[in-house]
Design an enzyme around this catalytic site. Structure first.
Site: not given
Ligand code: 13P
Length: 261
Positions: A15, A17, A99, A101, A179, A218
């Protein structure tokens, strides 16, 4: 509960983002597609703006391109939205929905996720429904009930057939692990995945057993093997580590090596 992972494909999806301008997105996709993997289905989720270019760059190569969200309608007066058919039109084979977010920033409720999932599955997209709990819920100990309810609400109102069951994917992403560099332990991930496995089997009977359950939060080359060890972890949704072809493909390779035939 059907505990045969052989019934489910293994996915590793990056992803991206809100990262990567056109040239960078095309270059990263090209590098990922060049390496590929035999035992793992690989996906990348660029921004909507770079998606068509990425899809063209890696056309005919075994990497699925995902949108990061989609609208609630195929077409209409919905300024700023992109419908699932539009994603298909520019070369997407899948979409991420719900997601954390999007749930937080765009008020994407579980009811909306369910409506979008029905539409996306109908459009023929691999549809990844994301769920996860915030830290306070985890600390209070109510996480399994919270995430199971979120999942069932995010899958409400539609049934699966053979074709759509093969396109639905669920991703468990604890919000506190996204994250942050913190991951669930393999034991924590395994316990949640087992609870979600039971819920999917109850919700969709035989079709439920075919839905892969990914872990996200992560994930890195250093922790991928451990996190893939629990029997109901069927792959990963990767954020930060997917922005670099080498670390992403290391995660793919580690997962492929540990792949359960
Ligand atoms: P990270 O791997 O940066 O923690 O993000 C995970 C994520 O939100 C994947 O959709």
């Amino acid at each position: 509960m059907n505990d045969s992972p052989a019934r489910r494909p293994t996915w590793v999806i990056g992803n991206w983002k809100q990262h990567k301008l056109t040239a960078e997105a095309n270059a990263l996709a090209d590098e990922v597609a060049r390496r590929g993997s035999d035992h793992v289905r690989v996906g990348v989720a660029p921004t909507h703006l770079t998606l068509a270019g990425v899809a063209t760059t890696i056309a005919d190569r075994p990497v699925t391109v995902f949108g990061q969200t989609c609208g609630l309608h195929d077409t209409g007066a919905f300024t700023g939205d992109v419908g699932p058919q539009m994603l298909v039109d520019v070369g997407a084979g899948g979409v991420l929905l719900g997601h954390s977010e999007r749930r937080e920033m765009a008020h994407e409720t579980s009811a909306k996720v369910a409506a979008k999932a029905a539409l996306a599955l109908g459009a023929g997209l691999h549809t990844v429904v994301c769920v996860g709990e915030p830290l306070d819920v985890r600390e209070a100990g109510g996480h399994e009930k919270f995430v199971t309810s979120m999942l069932l609400e995010s899958l409400d109102g539609f049934e699966l057939n053979d074709a759509s069951a093969s396109r639905l994917v669920v991703a468990y992403e604890p919000v506190w692990a996204i994250g942050t560099g913190k991951t669930a332990t393999a034991t924590e991930a395994g316990a949640m995945h087992e609870a979600l496995r039971v819920a999917l089997d109850e919700r969709f009977s035989a079709c439920g057993a075919r839905i892969p359950l990914l872990y996200g939060g992560s994930v890195k080359p250093a922790n991928a093997a451990g996190l893939f060890a629990p029997p109901f972890v069927d792959g990963f949704l990767v954020g930060g580590a997917a922005l670099d072809a080498r670390s992403f493909m290391d995660i793919v390779s580690i997962t492929a090596k540990a792949h359960r035939p």
